[in-house]
Enzyme design. Structure first.
Site, PDB file in Angstrom:
ATOM      1  N   ALA B 250      18.771 112.107 -78.773  1.00 22.78           N
ATOM      2  CA  ALA B 250      18.215 113.412 -79.122  1.00 22.78           C
ATOM      3  C   ALA B 250      18.102 114.081 -77.796  1.00 22.78           C
ATOM      4  O   ALA B 250      18.124 113.932 -76.596  1.00 22.78           O
ATOM      5  CB  ALA B 250      16.682 113.502 -79.760  1.00 22.78           C
ATOM      6  N   HIS B 251      17.767 115.791 -78.096  1.00 21.31           N
ATOM      7  CA  HIS B 251      17.797 116.572 -76.699  1.00 21.31           C
ATOM      8  C   HIS B 251      16.649 116.241 -75.852  1.00 21.31           C
ATOM      9  O   HIS B 251      15.428 115.779 -76.212  1.00 21.31           O
ATOM     10  CB  HIS B 251      17.169 117.991 -77.464  1.00 21.31           C
ATOM     11  N   ASN B 252      17.043 116.347 -74.675  1.00 23.62           N
ATOM     12  CA  ASN B 252      16.221 116.338 -73.395  1.00 23.62           C
ATOM     13  C   ASN B 252      16.145 114.850 -72.982  1.00 23.62           C
ATOM     14  O   ASN B 252      15.249 114.593 -72.120  1.00 23.62           O
ATOM     15  CB  ASN B 252      14.984 117.085 -73.752  1.00 23.62           C
ATOM     16  N   SER B 270      13.449 113.918 -75.657  1.00 24.44           N
ATOM     17  CA  SER B 270      12.350 113.985 -74.409  1.00 24.44           C
ATOM     18  C   SER B 270      11.872 112.866 -73.626  1.00 24.44           C
ATOM     19  O   SER B 270      11.093 112.839 -72.662  1.00 24.44           O
ATOM     20  CB  SER B 270      11.314 115.170 -74.330  1.00 24.44           C
TER      21      SER B 270
END
Lengths: 340, 340, 340
Positions: B250-252, B270
């Protein structure tokens, strides 16, 4: 700061406009102060805008003039004294709105742009301002609405309808589907594959599936997710549903409006789901169950029975989250080696 | 034996060279003996090379001259007396190195080969010896380094950078990404999709994502995996990371060097992961946790909290593997029906 | 009723022919009665055909002449008195057979149809009646049998063999594979990717994989599933295997005939599976285990050890389903708060 390789230069915005978009209040800082870039709290410099979600984040902001922080009321006093502050109840959401203002969506497509490397069936119906990139395949009688963008390698099967303003990302495969307006369909998504309806009688047979997929407006689907078409009636997904990557939605599922479905979730066949539920990552829902509205299913929850409204569920088989936590703690205690 | 439909004829190699590659020792067999094909232990014949990982495998080797076995010291005496032996501490790895020698990678691309069925933007920057197959789409300002091979149907989005020697397999979709050298990106992979960052305020909104994906050197990604771009800063994957099929990142997320991530794993947003961890199949890691280095997460582990270094974890919520096994055993015992 | 955007008009069929196809018995209704459309029980009208799987469904059928219901003996008396009835032991399967008769598969391809937007290697071997759509890429020496349909964006790698009558759906990527006759390979499927065989020795290496994938006849694979090629020998999938969406099958797995593998299942490397097993959604099977025939693995079952024949297994680590249910009930009881 948004990488200029990928994003245009930001359009500056004043703290007054930020406060208005944020439905918040300028608590500190000169009214003419402009934000000219966005970034993480610890990357702030003059002209920067960030949002503060935690006390730890607040403490990483440099004590520097010309920085604007979106912050919830309870964290405002954790910020250094030089930074400008806009107080707002949901700083992350407000930040999203400001980002959209500073980095607007690309201008709508102005004229038809059909790649010579795309296949368009003679009887496909294509609005004036549609863009179709190379390697795409638009089959017979497909209809593409105003402002639709079909990216490279996408397949739009015979008879499919793509609503105005919808974007289909590269290498998605769409068949037997009616998709609404302003949807974002991710790269590699497969919509309208044959449902996995198995008949057994001295050997399995995959049943023919004569339904379709209907998707509402403003729904987003992440990369490589799959949505099967129905058996006799249709698989239906409502408006403003948010589906993450690698999600599997089986034939005949009915999914209401505003649901949030995280990565790698599976929804089995013929299940009916109301509105505004959240399904955590890797959760699963069994076939033929009915789920109400406003529920939260934790990551990995395995829902085997129907659920009403407003529950918080976890575990497999899923139970109220409080029970799940009690079960985990109980087993941990019972398994602890006895002290001698 | 490698099927000649798919693989070139093997280049023969002497047992002396095998021993050297294996950092092993020829324990038995004529120095001039050549291996001319590879195969499973029970498929050995004159000129064959295999590796022996278990006692059972050792016992399937035919007692035949001209066969070479890579074997660990403790299994060497289980082999029949006629076969030649190279003793090495890690026979499987040694076998891999010998395979690579016998079946070398195809020769590097010598000249630019751009299919007339590929779309290449006018301002894309393409090295002299790049190959781009039919149906590929290379968007504005994309940069393809020396020896890059873009297979059929791949999309390389505007501004992306693909490092020297990297191969992107068919129908992958790459956007907002800087990819290093000598990477192998699997078929159908989606890199740079919009992160699944959801703001809630009287209805969900999918937040705009203005970050990118950075991938290091010699990293491999399996088929149909997805890696989302970051929200404000970037999703970062290090050097020599090995990612299997259908993985969701996922993002980050920040993933260090040398991690091994098995099939269907999900890494939430994250999360920060150090170096040289192993994630078993279908494991999951929650968002915003921090994981050190050198950990092993068993298949299906569901990591909900930060983890230090060098742990072996299992279960959901993940605990040290020893505790998990104790919990499983305890529950099994407690659930056993009482004898009457 | 099947949407005319996507499906041709149904071919009417008499109740006598329905009874024959269903291996059932006309229990009520005029012999000349014709079914002209199919639908859900509650959508029945004159000329409609449905099947009845539950008492609830039976009660939704309108009391109307000219409706035909396929129904099991024990539910026949729950239907309203005006509808015609065909009694059959497996109404859903019978319905599937009648559907196939009323909505026949499209006529076989009559002549070669090769899109000018497809790439076909000079030495590919293509039968006379093959169809290849735009954006497809057929590499060197690939062989396409009679009646094969390669849809848009598909890649068929060098040397691959696709058997007669097999359909490969859009954007699938096939390498190092021999696929049998009359298979249906879903959109976005990846077959023949490099197995995830990792050697460790001061750093991981991805071992070269010199095997292939062999798939039998009449096997179906759902969207975005991945099947890796073998390491030294092959990954083998039998006849008439039914694989759903987003399934991961690792290198060297051997999967027998007639297995049913539901969505998001993972089968790890070198595992050997017999015939006619059912794997529920999100189940997983560890590497190097052996599974017999005729087993049922519940959804989410995590199979860590070899299993014989005819078992019903559930949970993780998987145990007989009865034990799993006992464990769930025991933990629930033990975790219940004490009454004061």
């Amino acid at each position: 700061m948004a990488d200029p390789r990928f994003y245009p230069e930001a359009q500056p915005i004043s703290i007054a406009d930020i406060a208005e978009l944020a439905r918040g209040e300028k608590a500190r800082g000169c009214s003419s102060l402009m934000a000219r870039f966005i970034g993480a709290p610890d990357a702030m410099a003059e002209g920067g805008l960030c949002f503060i979600a935690t006390k730890d984040a607040a403490e990483t902001v440099p004590d520097q003039k010309g920085v604007i922080c979106l912050v919830a009321p309870e964290l405002a006093d954790k910020l250094p004294s030089s930074v400008a502050i806009v107080v707002t109840p949901d700083p992350k959401r407000a930040f999203g709105l400001v980002m959209r203002k500073m980095y607007p969506e690309p201008a709508p497509i102005q004229s038809q742009q059909i790649s010579p490397l795309a296949h368009i069936a003679d009887d496909a119906v294509i609005a004036d301002d549609v863009r179709v990139d190379g390697g795409a395949f638009i089959d017979a009688r497909a209809e593409l609405g105003k402002g639709v963008w079909i990216k490279s390698g996408v397949k739009i099967g015979a008879g499919c309808v793509i609503g105005d303003g919808t974007v289909i990302d590269s290498n998605a495969s769409i068949d037997y589907a009616i998709i609404g307006q302003s949807c974002q369909i991710g790269a590699g998504v497969v919509i309208g594959g044959c449902g996995f309806g198995v008949g057994r009688d001295g050997g399995n047979i995959l049943l023919p599936h004569l339904g379709k997929v209907i998707i509402g407006n403003r729904t987003t689907i992440g990369g490589n997710s799959c949505i099967d078409r129905g058996f006799i009636d249709d698989t239906v997904i409502g408006d403003h549903v948010m589906i993450d990557n690698l999600v599997h939605i089986a034939h005949n599922a009915k999914i209401g409006n505003g649901n949030v479905i995280c990565g790698q979730v599976g929804i089995a066949g013929s299940t009916v789901i109301g509105d505004q539920n959240i399904f955590g990552a890797q959760a699963g829902v069994a076939d033929h169950v009915t789920i109400g509205s406003g529920n939260v299913f934790a990551a990995r929850a395995g829902v085997t029975k129907s659920v009403g409204d407003g529950q918080v569920m976890a575990g497999f088989p899923a139970v109220p989250a409080l029970e799940f936590r009690r079960e985990v703690a109980t087993l941990r205690r019972l398994a602890m080696p006895r002290k001698k």
